[in-house]
Design a protein around this motif. Structure first.
Motif, PDB file in Angstrom:
ATOM      1  N   VAL A  62      41.619  46.150  34.477  1.00 41.75           N
ATOM      2  CA  VAL A  62      40.865  46.668  35.636  1.00 41.75           C
ATOM      3  C   VAL A  62      40.060  45.554  36.286  1.00 41.75           C
ATOM      4  O   VAL A  62      40.043  45.412  37.519  1.00 41.75           O
ATOM      5  CB  VAL A  62      39.946  47.828  35.212  1.00 41.75           C
ATOM      6  N   ALA A  79      45.190  58.301  40.891  1.00 43.26           N
ATOM      7  CA  ALA A  79      44.274  58.217  42.035  1.00 43.26           C
ATOM      8  C   ALA A  79      43.556  59.551  42.234  1.00 43.26           C
ATOM      9  O   ALA A  79      42.351  59.592  42.511  1.00 43.26           O
ATOM     10  CB  ALA A  79      45.040  57.824  43.292  1.00 43.26           C
ATOM     11  N   LEU A  96      40.903  59.931  39.505  1.00 39.20           N
ATOM     12  CA  LEU A  96      39.722  59.107  39.754  1.00 39.20           C
ATOM     13  C   LEU A  96      38.883  59.667  40.897  1.00 39.20           C
ATOM     14  O   LEU A  96      37.646  59.552  40.883  1.00 39.20           O
ATOM     15  CB  LEU A  96      40.141  57.666  40.041  1.00 39.20           C
ATOM     16  N   LEU A 113      33.073  54.230  36.524  1.00 35.49           N
ATOM     17  CA  LEU A 113      33.517  53.397  35.410  1.00 35.49           C
ATOM     18  C   LEU A 113      32.350  52.678  34.748  1.00 35.49           C
ATOM     19  O   LEU A 113      32.328  52.485  33.533  1.00 35.49           O
ATOM     20  CB  LEU A 113      34.548  52.381  35.888  1.00 35.49           C
ATOM     21  N   TRP A 127      38.607  54.264  32.231  1.00 34.27           N
ATOM     22  CA  TRP A 127      38.999  52.858  32.307  1.00 34.27           C
ATOM     23  C   TRP A 127      40.479  52.693  32.004  1.00 34.27           C
ATOM     24  O   TRP A 127      41.176  51.910  32.668  1.00 34.27           O
ATOM     25  CB  TRP A 127      38.162  52.018  31.330  1.00 34.27           C
ATOM     26  N   CYS A 181      42.842  54.926  32.420  1.00 35.78           N
ATOM     27  CA  CYS A 181      43.599  55.428  33.579  1.00 35.78           C
ATOM     28  C   CYS A 181      43.575  54.419  34.719  1.00 35.78           C
ATOM     29  O   CYS A 181      44.609  54.157  35.361  1.00 35.78           O
ATOM     30  CB  CYS A 181      43.013  56.760  34.045  1.00 35.78           C
ATOM     31  N   ALA A 182      42.405  53.842  34.973  1.00 30.72           N
ATOM     32  CA  ALA A 182      42.293  52.852  36.044  1.00 30.72           C
ATOM     33  C   ALA A 182      43.139  51.617  35.734  1.00 30.72           C
ATOM     34  O   ALA A 182      43.747  51.020  36.638  1.00 30.72           O
ATOM     35  CB  ALA A 182      40.830  52.458  36.234  1.00 30.72           C
ATOM     36  N   THR A 187      46.205  50.121  37.961  1.00 30.14           N
ATOM     37  CA  THR A 187      46.258  48.709  38.359  1.00 30.14           C
ATOM     38  C   THR A 187      47.640  48.122  38.099  1.00 30.14           C
ATOM     39  O   THR A 187      48.219  47.444  38.954  1.00 30.14           O
ATOM     40  CB  THR A 187      45.195  47.899  37.583  1.00 30.14           C
TER      41      THR A 187
END
Length: 553
Positions: free
Chosen positions: A105, A437, A440, A450, A529, A531-532, A536
């Motif tokens: 991330v 997305a 989030l 985050l 985090w 998932c993010a 990415t």
């Protein structure tokens, strides 16, 4: 700890054993670290002990035990087991494994980029369709694969110039001009000319731009149709490629080689090397000296230079522009061309194995309702890039064409690739990104963020699904560098599909957002985090293929 970092840790462990005199070997520069198929065998495995056994004069398992003992002292490693004939199975500490998600991330668009090809200056030539017709489906495959390869090479540290060579000189341009003239005058297509609705269109455009053209002498007409026709046709080619997301750094004109004296220079260079001779009124290059099946004509008896002479001049021009290697992507129907091109490189005094790389690709068939689509709506004997984009969209077209190894023929099913369902590979991958997305956005609506990277309780990511997803995220840099070195963009596509599947399985078994009156916990943040990090990688991987990562679907 990424696979790259673990390689350094393994090298450090070997160096420690060697430094104490327990092993008499050179510390290897390269260490292979793989992800085991069976999760019970740890997070990563290496065969370094087996490789060192012979030079050390010791049994592989004995060497493995020495290296394992050193590895167990390294921070971030939870367990090291010796397996089979001497494999080392490494399990990372939960905190070290979870930290990979944070690294992905925080690196953002830079995650996956490496320097494995740093210092290489490469000229990548692809598509290079003649300006005598629109971009066909065969050239479209090279557009998708070539552009993806350029992105891969750049992401791996190489300096890449994307180049398009257009043959705007010679007999095929003369035939094209005569075809345009005939179409504009309402006459039948000349023998060996170009037919199709596009010829009618361009012929009419030339007349519109040059009023009274058809009243001029024939030779003047042909000169105008040649110049204007090539200009209009190439503008259409550029536009089609731009709509497909493909742009070139250099558009190189064959005609400039004739006008600049580059052909004479190249022939002179070859003559100085003692590889040129004259016979039957022609000038020849002795390519058989370098493994070609026959010698090649450079200048015909009538004084006209050949396409091969232009190729010699073009190669010399590239090398004089400072490129370390020339990469050329060609269709399988050009396989007979490889030998002569290698020969010309050798005749120039270069090493074909160092300075030249030719990639050959197989054909593409479009399939609709179970039948091969053979004709374009523009009534030429071909299927166009624009037809494919109209049928499935640019993203699906690029992904579909880059997804298969170039040495495989593709039967591209238009029904499948236009479908909005999980059996459509590009939809499956894009949906995973859109799903994250959405999650989030939902977290933001709940006031969840985050937070700071150092505050994440990454050790909380302890389930098998979480570990599987973290390891999949960690593989991305290696996937990119391997795909670049092997010239294999399809490896990125297949990896993305596996990553999407791993994420969907994680999502189905690990609840991320709190429900109702539940309070968010450190596990909630850690999973956000993760998932993010997945988003990415999906975004960066799709970008390598020139495909969009939608926020909503």
């Amino acid at each position: 700890m990424t696979p790259e970092q673990l390689r350094d840790v393994v090298r450090t462990a070997v160096a420690g054993v060697v430094g104490r005199g327990e092993l008499a070997v050179d510390v290897p520069d390269d260490v292979v670290v793989d992800r085991p198929k069976n999760p019970e065998h740890g997070d990563y495995a290496t065969n370094v002990a087996m490789r060192l056994a012979k030079p050390a004069g010791r049994p592989p398992r004995e060497v493995a035990e020495l290296v394992a003992a050193e590895l167990r002292l390294q921070p971030g490693i939870d367990r090291v087991d010796v397996a089979g004939p001497g494999f080392l199975n490494v399990t990372l500490a939960k905190a070290a494994l979870g930290r990979l998600a944070v690294q992905a991330v925080t690196a953002g668009a830079g995650y996956g980029r490496t320097q494995v090809l740093a210092g290489q200056r490469l000229d990548l030539e692809f598509v290079s369709a003649n300006p005598t017709g629109p971009v066909t489906i065969g050239s479209t495959r090279w557009a998708a694969v070539g552009d993806a390869l350029g992105r891969l090479l750049t992401a791996s540290g190489a300096e890449v110039t994307r180049e398009y060579y257009f043959n705007d000189a010679g007999a095929q341009i003369d035939r094209f001009a005569a075809s345009l003239q005939a179409a504009a005058a309402g006459r039948p297509t000349p023998e060996d000319g170009y037919a199709g609705e596009y010829v009618q269109d361009i012929g009419a455009q030339v007349v519109a731009l040059e009023p009274g053209l058809l009243d001029r002498p024939d030779h003047e007409q042909l000169a105008v149709f040649r110049a204007r026709g090539v200009e209009l046709m190439f503008a259409e080619i550029k536009g089609s490629l731009a709509d497909f997301g493909v742009r070139f750094d250099v558009y190189f004109s064959e005609r400039t080689l004739h006008e600049s004296g580059a052909l004479d220079k190249a022939v002179g260079r070859l003559r100085e090397g003692g590889h040129v001779y004259e016979a039957d009124g022609a000038v020849w290059l002795r390519t058989t000296t370098f493994g070609d099946d026959k010698d090649r004509v450079l200048v015909k008896g009538d004084g006209e230079t050949t396409y091969f002479a232009a190729d010699c001049a073009y190669y010399l021009d590239k090398r004089e522009r400072g490129f370390d290697k020339v990469l050329i992507m060609l269709g399988a129907d050009h396989s007979g061309y490889v030998g002569r091109y290698k020969a010309l490189v050798a005749a120039m005094g270069d090493d074909p194995d160092v300075h030249l790389e030719i990639l050959l690709g197989q054909l593409v068939n479009l399939v609709k309702d179970g039948e091969i689509v053979r004709m374009s709506k523009r009534k030429g004997n071909f299927v166009l890039l624009a037809d494919l984009v109209e049928a499935v969209g640019a993203d699906a077209a690029r992904y579909a064409l880059a997804r298969a190894s170039v040495d495989q023929q593709i039967d591209l099913d238009l029904d499948l690739w236009s479908r909005q369902s999980s059996d459509n590979p590009v939809f499956y991958v894009q949906y995973a990104h859109a799903r994250i997305a959405s999650l989030l956005r939902g977290a933001a609506d709940l006031g969840l963020a985050l937070g700071e990277p150092d505050d994440v309780d990454v050790a909380a990511l302890a389930t098998q699904r979480e570990s599987d997803l973290i390891r999949a995220v960690a593989e991305f840099p290696q996937v990119v560098s391997t795909a670049a070195e092997l010239r294999a963009p399809h490896r990125v596509a297949r990896y993305l599909e596996e990553l999407a599947g791993t994420y969907h399985r994680f999502y189905d078994s690990c609840r991320v957002l709190p429900r109702g009156d539940e309070e968010a916990t450190s596990l909630t943040t850690a999973r956000l985090w993760l998932c993010a990090a997945t988003a990415t990688v999906l975004r960066n991987g799709l970008d390598v293929l020139g495909v969009h990562a939608p926020e909503r679907m």
